[in-house]
Scaffold this active site. Structure first.
Site, short mmCIF file in Angstrom:
data_model
loop_
_atom_site.label_atom_id
_atom_site.label_comp_id
_atom_site.label_asym_id
_atom_site.label_seq_id
_atom_site.Cartn_x
_atom_site.Cartn_y
_atom_site.Cartn_z
N ARG A 105 0.85 -1.18 0.00
CA ARG A 105 0.00 0.00 0.00
C ARG A 105 0.89 1.23 0.00
O ARG A 105 1.92 1.27 0.68
CB ARG A 105 -0.94 0.03 1.22
CG ARG A 105 -2.03 -1.03 1.21
CD ARG A 105 -3.06 -0.75 0.13
NE ARG A 105 -4.18 -1.70 0.16
CZ ARG A 105 -4.22 -2.83 -0.55
NH1 ARG A 105 -3.20 -3.15 -1.33
NH2 ARG A 105 -5.27 -3.63 -0.47
N ASP B 72 4.07 -0.06 -7.54
CA ASP B 72 2.79 -0.52 -8.07
C ASP B 72 1.63 0.13 -7.33
O ASP B 72 0.48 0.03 -7.76
CB ASP B 72 2.69 -2.05 -7.96
CG ASP B 72 1.55 -2.62 -8.76
OD1 ASP B 72 1.42 -2.25 -9.95
OD2 ASP B 72 0.78 -3.43 -8.22
N GLU C 24 0.28 6.84 -2.92
CA GLU C 24 -0.68 7.50 -2.06
C GLU C 24 -0.83 8.95 -2.53
O GLU C 24 0.08 9.76 -2.36
CB GLU C 24 -0.20 7.47 -0.60
CG GLU C 24 -1.13 8.10 0.40
CD GLU C 24 -2.46 7.38 0.55
OE1 GLU C 24 -3.41 8.01 1.04
OE2 GLU C 24 -2.55 6.18 0.20
N HIS D 242 -1.27 -0.60 -10.12
CA HIS D 242 -1.77 -1.72 -9.32
C HIS D 242 -1.88 -2.97 -10.18
O HIS D 242 -2.86 -3.71 -10.14
CB HIS D 242 -3.13 -1.36 -8.71
CG HIS D 242 -3.29 -1.86 -7.31
ND1 HIS D 242 -3.61 -1.06 -6.25
CD2 HIS D 242 -3.17 -3.11 -6.80
CE1 HIS D 242 -3.69 -1.78 -5.15
NE2 HIS D 242 -3.43 -3.02 -5.45
N LEU D 243 -0.82 -3.20 -10.93
CA LEU D 243 -0.78 -4.28 -11.92
C LEU D 243 -0.39 -5.62 -11.32
O LEU D 243 -0.70 -6.68 -11.86
CB LEU D 243 0.22 -3.90 -13.02
CG LEU D 243 0.40 -4.85 -14.20
CD1 LEU D 243 -0.89 -4.93 -15.02
CD2 LEU D 243 1.55 -4.37 -15.07
#
Length: 336
Positions: A247, A270, A273, A294-295
């Site tokens: 995250r 990936d 924020e 976000h792959l």
């Protein structure tokens, strides 16, 4: 007439349902549960009012609304939740745990592509593929076929893994096939267990100071927000690489951006924020940063792996065997 199979409903974004639970999978689900329509993306709508009072199993996914007290009040017969993705923090509330609802997650299936992505990026980072490729494209020529730079290559490099999470452990397993030294930071894992996994347990500062590549796999919890601080990033070796598939908020992004713009280190991100970064953010044009959308998690045909695990879990539950990938209430505070 008594129902011969448990009543189940899909609860997620309709697009997620179409992508993960294709018609052939739904037909197989219908062999073991009575699958209702429509897909529920809102527990307050009229359709939910018809379905929830009788439903015993919810098959959830991305975009599932929170299963809070109000939603549970509408579903008095609900006994189990089978999640077709990884984290359940977004839709499972304390009310679910208090009611004793059985929960399964496809996190194990989703861990596979994230670990594969991480392995690929570790090897590419140590090989300096991104900067070398960019220089090659600019120069459009090659002065020599031999790269004697001692910082380039994967032989006996050190990789630091932050957290022996499901994904972190799988990354360590994949790294074992290569001539790499692996360090692990995880406050819940002792030295003996770390050695069993294939890593040496170290404290966080030592991990950053000793690693050529650091890969972050810790869940975002109140105590892990900003865990990868500016002080730790300053310890990373010159030319080192930070990989984050966890995250964005786990990393002090402002401090990382400064390090990257200074050209001292590299990053494969990936997650950021926020996701997506503002259009004018300097990381978009930073040559030392590789940003992917976000792959790493399940995409394309990898979604079929999520469906297969969920189908197996539903079959087990319907047969009274319990979930093989159950989420236990005592671990809920540590969930990603």
């Amino acid at each position: 007439m008594p129902r011969s199979k448990p009543l189940a409903a899909l609860a997620m974004d309709v697009r997620a349902a179409d992508a993960v639970l294709k018609p052939a999978v739904r037909r197989r689900l219908a062999e073991v549960v009575e699958l209702t329509e429509p897909v529920l993306s809102d527990f307050t709508c009229q359709a939910a009012g018809r379905v929830l009072p009788q439903v015993e199993l919810l098959i959830t996914g991305w975009g599932c609304p929170p299963l809070d007290e109000a939603a549970l009040a509408r579903a008095p017969r609900l006994r189990a939740v089978a999640h077709t993705a990884g984290s359940v923090r977004g839709h499972l509330t304390p009310a679910c745990w208090a009611r004793g609802i059985e929960v399964s997650t496809a996190a194990a299936a989703n861990a596979a592509p994230v670990a594969e992505y991480t392995l690929a990026m570790v090897l590419l980072a140590n090989k300096r593929v991104l900067p070398v490729a960019r220089a090659y494209q600019r120069q459009r020529s090659r002065t020599d076929w031999l790269f004697p730079d001692p910082q380039l290559g994967n032989y006996r490099r050190t990789v630091g893994i932050v957290s022996a999470s499901l994904i972190g452990r799988r990354v360590i397993e994949l790294l074992a096939a290569h001539d790499l030294r692996v360090l692990l930071y995880d406050p819940y894992v002792d030295a003996a267990r770390a050695a069993e996994l294939g890593a040496a347990k170290v404290e966080l500062a030592e991990l950053f100071a000793s690693s050529d590549v650091v890969s972050v796999h810790t869940p975002l919890l109140p105590e892990t927000r900003g865990l990868v601080s500016g002080e730790l990033l300053a310890l990373l070796r010159d030319g080192g690489t930070l990989i984050n598939t966890a995250r964005g908020a786990v990393v002090d992004q402002e401090a990382l951006t400064k390090e990257l713009l200074d050209g001292r280190v590299h990053a494969v991100l990936d997650v950021t924020e926020p996701e997506v970064l503002p259009a004018g953010h300097p990381l978009w044009d930073c040559e030392n940063a590789l940003l992917t959308p976000h792959l790493a998690g399940s995409q394309g045909n990898e979604l079929d792996r999520l469906a297969e695990l969920t189908l197996d879990e539903v079959r087990r539950w319907a047969a009274g065997e319990g979930f093989a990938h159950a989420v236990h209430p005592e671990r809920k505070e540590l969930l990603a």
